[in-house]
Motif scaffolding. Structure first.
Motif, PDB file in Angstrom:
ATOM      1  N   ALA A 173     -11.754 -62.075 -14.316  1.00  0.00           N
ATOM      2  CA  ALA A 173     -12.149 -62.871 -15.472  1.00  0.00           C
ATOM      3  C   ALA A 173     -13.155 -63.921 -15.015  1.00  0.00           C
ATOM      4  O   ALA A 173     -13.177 -64.301 -13.840  1.00  0.00           O
ATOM      5  N   PRO A 174     -13.981 -64.416 -15.917  1.00  0.00           N
ATOM      6  CA  PRO A 174     -14.976 -65.434 -15.539  1.00  0.00           C
ATOM      7  C   PRO A 174     -14.326 -66.639 -14.876  1.00  0.00           C
ATOM      8  O   PRO A 174     -13.344 -67.191 -15.375  1.00  0.00           O
ATOM      9  N   GLY A 175     -14.860 -67.035 -13.729  1.00  0.00           N
ATOM     10  CA  GLY A 175     -14.356 -68.201 -13.026  1.00  0.00           C
ATOM     11  C   GLY A 175     -13.096 -67.973 -12.231  1.00  0.00           C
ATOM     12  O   GLY A 175     -12.546 -68.914 -11.647  1.00  0.00           O
ATOM     13  N   LYS A 176     -12.617 -66.738 -12.204  1.00  0.00           N
ATOM     14  CA  LYS A 176     -11.380 -66.438 -11.472  1.00  0.00           C
ATOM     15  C   LYS A 176     -11.643 -65.421 -10.372  1.00  0.00           C
ATOM     16  O   LYS A 176     -12.640 -64.711 -10.380  1.00  0.00           O
ATOM     17  N   GLU A 177     -10.721 -65.355  -9.438  1.00  0.00           N
ATOM     18  CA  GLU A 177     -10.823 -64.383  -8.359  1.00  0.00           C
ATOM     19  C   GLU A 177     -10.466 -62.990  -8.861  1.00  0.00           C
ATOM     20  O   GLU A 177      -9.746 -62.837  -9.847  1.00  0.00           O
ATOM     21  N   ARG A 178     -10.976 -61.999  -8.154  1.00  0.00           N
ATOM     22  CA  ARG A 178     -10.634 -60.628  -8.490  1.00  0.00           C
ATOM     23  C   ARG A 178      -9.169 -60.385  -8.127  1.00  0.00           C
ATOM     24  O   ARG A 178      -8.739 -60.674  -7.003  1.00  0.00           O
ATOM     25  N   GLU A 179      -8.418 -59.842  -9.072  1.00  0.00           N
ATOM     26  CA  GLU A 179      -6.993 -59.618  -8.837  1.00  0.00           C
ATOM     27  C   GLU A 179      -6.642 -58.142  -8.985  1.00  0.00           C
ATOM     28  O   GLU A 179      -7.229 -57.428  -9.800  1.00  0.00           O
ATOM     29  N   GLY A 180      -5.679 -57.702  -8.188  1.00  0.00           N
ATOM     30  CA  GLY A 180      -5.225 -56.327  -8.270  1.00  0.00           C
ATOM     31  C   GLY A 180      -4.391 -56.086  -9.502  1.00  0.00           C
ATOM     32  O   GLY A 180      -3.596 -56.951  -9.891  1.00  0.00           O
ATOM     33  N   VAL A 181      -4.566 -54.934 -10.109  1.00  0.00           N
ATOM     34  CA  VAL A 181      -3.822 -54.557 -11.309  1.00  0.00           C
ATOM     35  C   VAL A 181      -2.838 -53.432 -10.997  1.00  0.00           C
ATOM     36  O   VAL A 181      -1.646 -53.555 -11.267  1.00  0.00           O
ATOM     37  N   ALA A 182      -3.341 -52.352 -10.428  1.00  0.00           N
ATOM     38  CA  ALA A 182      -2.487 -51.202 -10.124  1.00  0.00           C
ATOM     39  C   ALA A 182      -3.169 -50.339  -9.078  1.00  0.00           C
ATOM     40  O   ALA A 182      -4.399 -50.300  -9.004  1.00  0.00           O
ATOM     41  N   SER A 183      -2.370 -49.657  -8.293  1.00  0.00           N
ATOM     42  CA  SER A 183      -2.907 -48.731  -7.299  1.00  0.00           C
ATOM     43  C   SER A 183      -2.086 -47.453  -7.301  1.00  0.00           C
ATOM     44  O   SER A 183      -0.916 -47.444  -7.732  1.00  0.00           O
ATOM     45  N   ILE A 184      -2.688 -46.384  -6.784  1.00  0.00           N
ATOM     46  CA  ILE A 184      -1.998 -45.106  -6.685  1.00  0.00           C
ATOM     47  C   ILE A 184      -2.470 -44.407  -5.426  1.00  0.00           C
ATOM     48  O   ILE A 184      -3.653 -44.426  -5.089  1.00  0.00           O
ATOM     49  N   GLY A 185      -1.526 -43.807  -4.699  1.00  0.00           N
ATOM     50  CA  GLY A 185      -1.855 -43.149  -3.460  1.00  0.00           C
ATOM     51  C   GLY A 185      -2.621 -41.850  -3.657  1.00  0.00           C
ATOM     52  O   GLY A 185      -2.676 -41.302  -4.755  1.00  0.00           O
ATOM     53  N   SER A 186      -3.194 -41.357  -2.570  1.00  0.00           N
ATOM     54  CA  SER A 186      -4.039 -40.171  -2.627  1.00  0.00           C
ATOM     55  C   SER A 186      -3.277 -38.931  -3.083  1.00  0.00           C
ATOM     56  O   SER A 186      -3.867 -38.006  -3.626  1.00  0.00           O
ATOM     57  N   ARG A 187      -1.973 -38.920  -2.868  1.00  0.00           N
ATOM     58  CA  ARG A 187      -1.148 -37.784  -3.280  1.00  0.00           C
ATOM     59  C   ARG A 187      -0.364 -38.077  -4.544  1.00  0.00           C
ATOM     60  O   ARG A 187       0.563 -37.338  -4.892  1.00  0.00           O
ATOM     61  N   SER A 188      -0.697 -39.177  -5.234  1.00  0.00           N
ATOM     62  CA  SER A 188      -0.062 -39.558  -6.506  1.00  0.00           C
ATOM     63  C   SER A 188       1.424 -39.827  -6.360  1.00  0.00           C
ATOM     64  O   SER A 188       2.147 -39.826  -7.350  1.00  0.00           O
ATOM     65  N   VAL A 189       1.867 -40.092  -5.136  1.00  0.00           N
ATOM     66  CA  VAL A 189       3.304 -40.310  -4.934  1.00  0.00           C
ATOM     67  C   VAL A 189       3.689 -41.750  -5.223  1.00  0.00           C
ATOM     68  O   VAL A 189       4.722 -42.014  -5.836  1.00  0.00           O
ATOM     69  N   ARG A 190       2.850 -42.670  -4.779  1.00  0.00           N
ATOM     70  CA  ARG A 190       3.207 -44.074  -4.905  1.00  0.00           C
ATOM     71  C   ARG A 190       2.267 -44.785  -5.857  1.00  0.00           C
ATOM     72  O   ARG A 190       1.058 -44.644  -5.755  1.00  0.00           O
ATOM     73  N   ALA A 191       2.816 -45.568  -6.779  1.00  0.00           N
ATOM     74  CA  ALA A 191       2.032 -46.417  -7.664  1.00  0.00           C
ATOM     75  C   ALA A 191       2.585 -47.830  -7.592  1.00  0.00           C
ATOM     76  O   ALA A 191       3.806 -48.024  -7.502  1.00  0.00           O
ATOM     77  N   SER A 192       1.704 -48.792  -7.597  1.00  0.00           N
ATOM     78  CA  SER A 192       2.105 -50.197  -7.553  1.00  0.00           C
ATOM     79  C   SER A 192       1.403 -50.955  -8.673  1.00  0.00           C
ATOM     80  O   SER A 192       0.295 -50.599  -9.062  1.00  0.00           O
ATOM     81  N   TYR A 193       2.070 -51.999  -9.157  1.00  0.00           N
ATOM     82  CA  TYR A 193       1.524 -52.788 -10.254  1.00  0.00           C
ATOM     83  C   TYR A 193       1.684 -54.282  -9.963  1.00  0.00           C
ATOM     84  O   TYR A 193       2.638 -54.696  -9.306  1.00  0.00           O
ATOM     85  N   SER A 194       0.773 -55.057 -10.491  1.00  0.00           N
ATOM     86  CA  SER A 194       0.953 -56.499 -10.439  1.00  0.00           C
ATOM     87  C   SER A 194       2.023 -56.880 -11.458  1.00  0.00           C
ATOM     88  O   SER A 194       2.246 -56.169 -12.442  1.00  0.00           O
ATOM     89  N   ASP A 195       2.681 -57.977 -11.216  1.00  0.00           N
ATOM     90  CA  ASP A 195       3.747 -58.417 -12.120  1.00  0.00           C
ATOM     91  C   ASP A 195       3.218 -58.662 -13.531  1.00  0.00           C
ATOM     92  O   ASP A 195       3.946 -58.460 -14.512  1.00  0.00           O
ATOM     93  N   SER A 196       1.973 -59.060 -13.641  1.00  0.00           N
ATOM     94  CA  SER A 196       1.429 -59.419 -14.950  1.00  0.00           C
ATOM     95  C   SER A 196       1.225 -58.220 -15.870  1.00  0.00           C
ATOM     96  O   SER A 196       1.104 -58.380 -17.084  1.00  0.00           O
TER      97      SER A 196
END
Length: 123
Positions: free
Chosen positions: A39-62
């Motif tokens: 967002a403007p004026g804010k740092e880049r934050e992680g939202v979600a990730s997924i592994g190359s084999r689609s096994v693991r997904a992670s999310y930010s609490d927000s």
């Protein structure tokens, strides 16, 4: 040359939904992929990730419970389904990729980036 291209951003009212997509090209193999936002004026934050084999997904609490990351099997194409959007979700959303071990959702640990797609949520 590797490349990531995002699509699907737009404007929506609070409580609405959007689906973002990111297509990767130029990779020789599957890579880990993620979504970040800034967002403007804010740092880049992680939202979600997924592994190359689609096994693991992670999310930010927000976004946990509202957003879902997925990828097309066998491809470097990732999607972010966003539900119950809130004005605080307004940001430029970036697709990212990395090889090696799947890192945490910290921007400095991801080294391939798309140009971004804007998401605007109005109240």
């Amino acid at each position: 040359q590797v490349r990531l291209v995002e699509s699907g951003g737009g404007s929506v009212q609070a409580g609405g939904s959007l689906r973002l997509s990111c297509g990767g090209s130029g990779f020789s193999y599957n890579v880990h992929m993620a979504w970040f936002r800034q967002a403007p004026g804010k740092e880049r934050e992680g939202v979600a990730s997924i592994g190359s084999r689609s096994v693991r997904a992670s999310y930010s609490d927000s976004v946990k419970g509202r957003f879902a990351i997925s990828r097309t099997n066998g491809e470097n194409t990732v999607h972010l389904q966003m539900h119950d959007l809130k004005p605080e979700d307004t940001a430029m959303y970036y697709c990212a990729a990395v090889t090696g071990d799947l890192p945490p959702l910290e921007a400095r640990l991801w080294d391939i980036w798309g140009q971004g797609t804007q998401v605007t949520v109005s109240s």
